[in-house]
Design a protein around this motif. Sequence first.
Motif, short mmCIF file in Angstrom:
data_model
loop_
_atom_site.label_atom_id
_atom_site.label_comp_id
_atom_site.label_asym_id
_atom_site.label_seq_id
_atom_site.Cartn_x
_atom_site.Cartn_y
_atom_site.Cartn_z
N THR A 25 1.13 -0.89 -0.20
CA THR A 25 -0.18 0.20 0.06
C THR A 25 0.91 1.38 -0.49
O THR A 25 0.92 2.24 -1.03
N ASN A 26 1.90 1.50 0.58
CA ASN A 26 2.39 2.46 1.24
C ASN A 26 3.53 2.27 -0.76
O ASN A 26 3.72 4.04 -0.84
N VAL A 27 3.67 1.56 -0.95
CA VAL A 27 4.51 1.59 -2.17
C VAL A 27 3.76 2.95 -3.18
O VAL A 27 3.62 2.93 -4.13
N ALA A 28 2.91 1.95 -2.77
CA ALA A 28 1.08 2.77 -4.35
C ALA A 28 0.92 3.66 -3.81
O ALA A 28 1.48 4.72 -4.82
N ILE A 29 0.49 4.45 -2.35
CA ILE A 29 1.15 5.67 -2.36
C ILE A 29 1.55 6.29 -2.96
O ILE A 29 1.80 7.72 -3.96
N LEU B 169 9.86 0.28 -10.14
CA LEU B 169 11.42 -0.54 -10.23
C LEU B 169 11.99 -0.79 -9.45
O LEU B 169 13.10 -2.00 -9.06
N PRO B 170 13.13 0.41 -9.69
CA PRO B 170 13.84 0.71 -7.20
C PRO B 170 13.37 -0.27 -6.95
O PRO B 170 13.93 -1.43 -5.78
N GLU B 171 11.60 -0.68 -6.13
CA GLU B 171 11.34 -0.74 -5.23
C GLU B 171 11.60 -2.35 -5.35
O GLU B 171 11.89 -3.25 -4.48
N PHE C 127 18.27 -6.85 -4.97
CA PHE C 127 19.34 -6.94 -5.10
C PHE C 127 20.60 -5.65 -4.40
O PHE C 127 22.24 -6.00 -4.42
N GLN C 128 19.43 -5.59 -3.39
CA GLN C 128 20.72 -4.48 -2.42
C GLN C 128 21.63 -3.85 -2.85
O GLN C 128 21.27 -3.05 -3.65
N LYS D 3 12.13 9.56 2.63
CA LYS D 3 10.75 8.58 2.45
C LYS D 3 11.36 7.39 2.06
O LYS D 3 10.12 6.86 1.69
N GLU D 4 11.87 7.30 1.46
CA GLU D 4 13.01 5.75 1.35
C GLU D 4 12.90 5.10 2.47
O GLU D 4 11.78 3.95 2.90
N ALA D 5 13.09 5.60 3.94
CA ALA D 5 12.86 5.08 4.99
C ALA D 5 11.72 5.21 5.27
O ALA D 5 11.54 3.95 6.24
#
Lengths: 396, 301, 370
Positions: A95-99, A335-337, A342-343, C80-82
């Motif tokens: 959900t957070n990524v979607a936001i 993409l980055p998420e 892959f760290q 934001k990433e945090a």
Amino acid sequence: MMANIKKLSLISIWLFGLTFPFVGIANAFYFFIITLFISSIWLLYKAMDIKLPAGIILPPRLKRGLDRKGARITAAAILAIPALLLPFFTDQYITNVAITAVAYIALAIGLNIVVGFAGLLDLGYVAFYAVGAYLFALLSTGAGLSFWAALPLAAIVAAAFGVLLGFPTLRLRGDYLAIVTLGFGEMIRITLNNWDSLTGGPNGILGIAAPSLFGLSLSQPAHYYYLIILLVLFTIFAANRLNNSRIGRAWIAIREDEIAAEAMGINIVKMKLLAFALGASFAGIAGAFFASRMRFVSPESFTFFESVIILSMVILGGMGSIPGVILGAVVLVILPESLRGFQNYRMIIFGSAMVLMMIFRPQGFIGSTRRRLELHPDDEKILQQETESLYDVEKR
Amino acid sequence: MFLQQIINGLTIGSVYALIALGYTMVYGILQLINFAHGEIYMIGAYMGIIAIGFFVYLGLADISLTLTLILTFIAAMIFTGAYGITLERIAYRPMRNAPRLSILISAIGMSIFLQNYVMLAQGAKDKIFPHDLKIQGGLTIADAHITYIQIMIMLISILMMAGLTYFVKKTKIGMAMRATSQDMRMAGLLGINTDRIIVITFFLGSILAGAAGVMISMYYGIVNFSMGYAAGIKAFTAAVLGGIGNIPGAMLGGILLGLIEALGAGYISSEYKDVFAFAILVIVLIFRPSGLLDERVSEKV
Amino acid sequence: MKAFYRFFIFSLALLFLISCAKKEDVIKIGTAGPFTGDQARIGNDMKNGVELAVSEWNTKGGVLGKKIVLLAEDDRHDPKEAVSVANKLVSAGVVGVIGHLNSNCTKPASRIYNEKGIPMITPASTNPEITQQGFNSVFRTCGRDDQQGAGLAKFVIETLKKKKVAVLHDKTTYGQGLSEEFKKAAGDKVQVMIYEGVTQGDQDFKPVLTKVKSTNPDVIFFGGMHTEGGLIIKQAKELGIKAPVIGGDGLYGSTLLEVAGPAAEGSYMAFFTPTAETETGRNFVKNYTAKYGEIETYAPYAYDAANILLEAIAQAKTTDGKKLIEAIRAMKYEGAVGTIEYDAKGDIKKAGYTIYTVKDKKFITYSKSK
């Protein structure tokens, strides 16, 4: 065949030579093997002479169907249902990524007005985002103003900053404009970082209130999700109306040929300032949302890299095309998420993906339909003219 | 204090000028902001430290320090030149006919890639220039200190700029470069191999950035993989300040920028150091929209 | 259309698999910090510290008879990433988090952990605001800026007996915070000749140092990290400034010695109880350097933070957040950086700093302040 093999080994040896001082002989040798493998596939691919299709690959029947307006709306509705129900069947993280993704759509659509419609290359767009975020943060912590009251204010103040940036840059073209906007963005960030008495300097502002609706505090991820979807629907609607209006056509005229546009009676000054102001107001709204969601703002959220990413969304998706920009924003957030696994290799893959996508689809995922109609992409000569007319510093 | 600030400004200004030349030459020919140019400079700085480490390991530094330094410069410049050519081949050549903004994104992608490549290969820690080389020390002129490295940076920069000016003005390839920058299609019709000229342009720009990188690694003593970004932006600002596409403009812009930064940080506020550069740029562009030395007063490359 | 259906079914199956995979019988703890980007160096230092603690517990057989799995997430020192990372860790079901590194990442992330009642121990965020938010799940193993600033002020006034101080900071939460607290604690006992910020990540400090030189200070205080600190020490020497540089725990790190080289001799910096003085500390240094090389700054704090969390799990005999928080609060832990006990806010009770100086390319203890 022999020539290919020779070429292939030369490429590999070249890359071995490039990399060995950095990674050591052994690793460079692995690179050598990998390059040999990849470049042989590439040569094979080139030998087979596959033409990449110009549009997104869809079965012809579906494509014909999609061209009808009714079908497009149905397709959008089918896509919208899972999007609307997302918070119910996923966890907090998704959900957070979607936001985040949806919030970037608002930003990318705003920048698309400036870059895609009006053709003004803006590398400091994040400044307006910062203005919106800090304005809401200050109004919320200082004056206790609610999110809904601050939202129009954020849009108006950001628009004012847009005009402020627009005025001195009216005469500038192309890359000169780019560097001035870049400088403007950095100046705003550095000022936010140094104006300790107002902005808290590097400490930022903590304790921003969450938005509330009828006395209900909207602090759950799902609430934020619906809130931002609402805001983005508004921005999409507004951008779409603008695109198809007199103003939108005037912008496109300016983008393609400023002098001709002026000769046709378009008020260049007014239109350029309007593009900056409207684009900035979208960023202001997104900024206010950002502040209310993070409940915290600090200068490091508004770096040049942020502007670059938003610009990449616009260009990757397809400049000037609203569905394209939406897709671009979603891809560049997800993409980055999704590469987190892959760290340390995450950003290196992200960077190469950007290069590859641009090599294979320079016009973006979904090119602007208007441009496709106006200029037939198969005609190389016209394509080249189009390339030249965009952001050219001087008319030859 | 004033003299000291001028010395500080000239040192960093000559480095900006060298990097700015790379931006301006590529821009002059391709109208492209080579966003990855800052990373080329960073790679040059790394190569300087790697090469000198290698020569010290071989024991060359004990025999002749001058020779070691010269070889370090040559090694670093060859490598950055090769990186520049490869960059052009991979990220820019396949997109010759693409919209210019798409090439910009490709450049940004390349910049992210190179930064992270160096981070993975060399680690996230700062790399240190060896302290035990006898290149430290300096002179004192009326209360101002100037180190030998600073003198070397200024001298080498002047030499390289003079060399480049000669190359562009007097040699055949230089003439072809100027022709290509005036009108690429026409130059092609006249029998100039424009692809080759572009490669040479990238090579020249990259070796200048490489030399700048080596000098910076000696001057500050450290390099890290993120140093290219800030230097790249400053140098690009310098190139625009002088009038992008214009070689003397980039030199002037770079040195001016260094002086503005040093004097601004010294006399006004070091917190706003980065703001001064941009503020001056905006003011200059308002009055001269195409830089200090625009195309009309001198030819562009 | 067929391809679309196939994709849809495939995604459903994948979702199903992901939701099943959660039922492994391990204990997950999280760590987050800048593992890529320009602060990757100190971020990875912190991660290694946590990793070492986890691997040591795992060789002892884990905790509560279960294996410990460490989830390390990169926040690129971007708030934001945090938040994204915090949500990811929470969704993955971690029982506790070691992190974040930067105060401005810890601030928004701590709220997310607090909402879920998951204990968070930061090894590096020294900003006082973090423990003033009223979150009972927030702890730290490092001191606060104000504790450290006061200790350094006392040192300058009483031990060095210097009057004229030039204060520089790197305009970060940590650097500026520390410098502010130093100035506040020193009060009118010293004369602040100049108070200026520099940019973190910049490498050219000669302009501001030239200005510092013209005010002729007895000592230069720098609030910031070791790379900038090392460069400032080196460039000050090159400009002929004789005043020593003094700073906080950010300056204590091998990078400072490498960057400044011989110029570092005679500088002072505060740091926590030296790792060389405790049994745990000596073992930690030995094991850490064998596995990862030189310690930067935060590895010992991170190591202790991870040990405190795991010890709390072992003592509470559960992974329930509420019980863990109680256990951490009640604990008196003998760690690599000394004895750690918590007050009601989650700060360590006794932040004893030791002043170090550099001699013969090594940090040596100069004086102890309790």
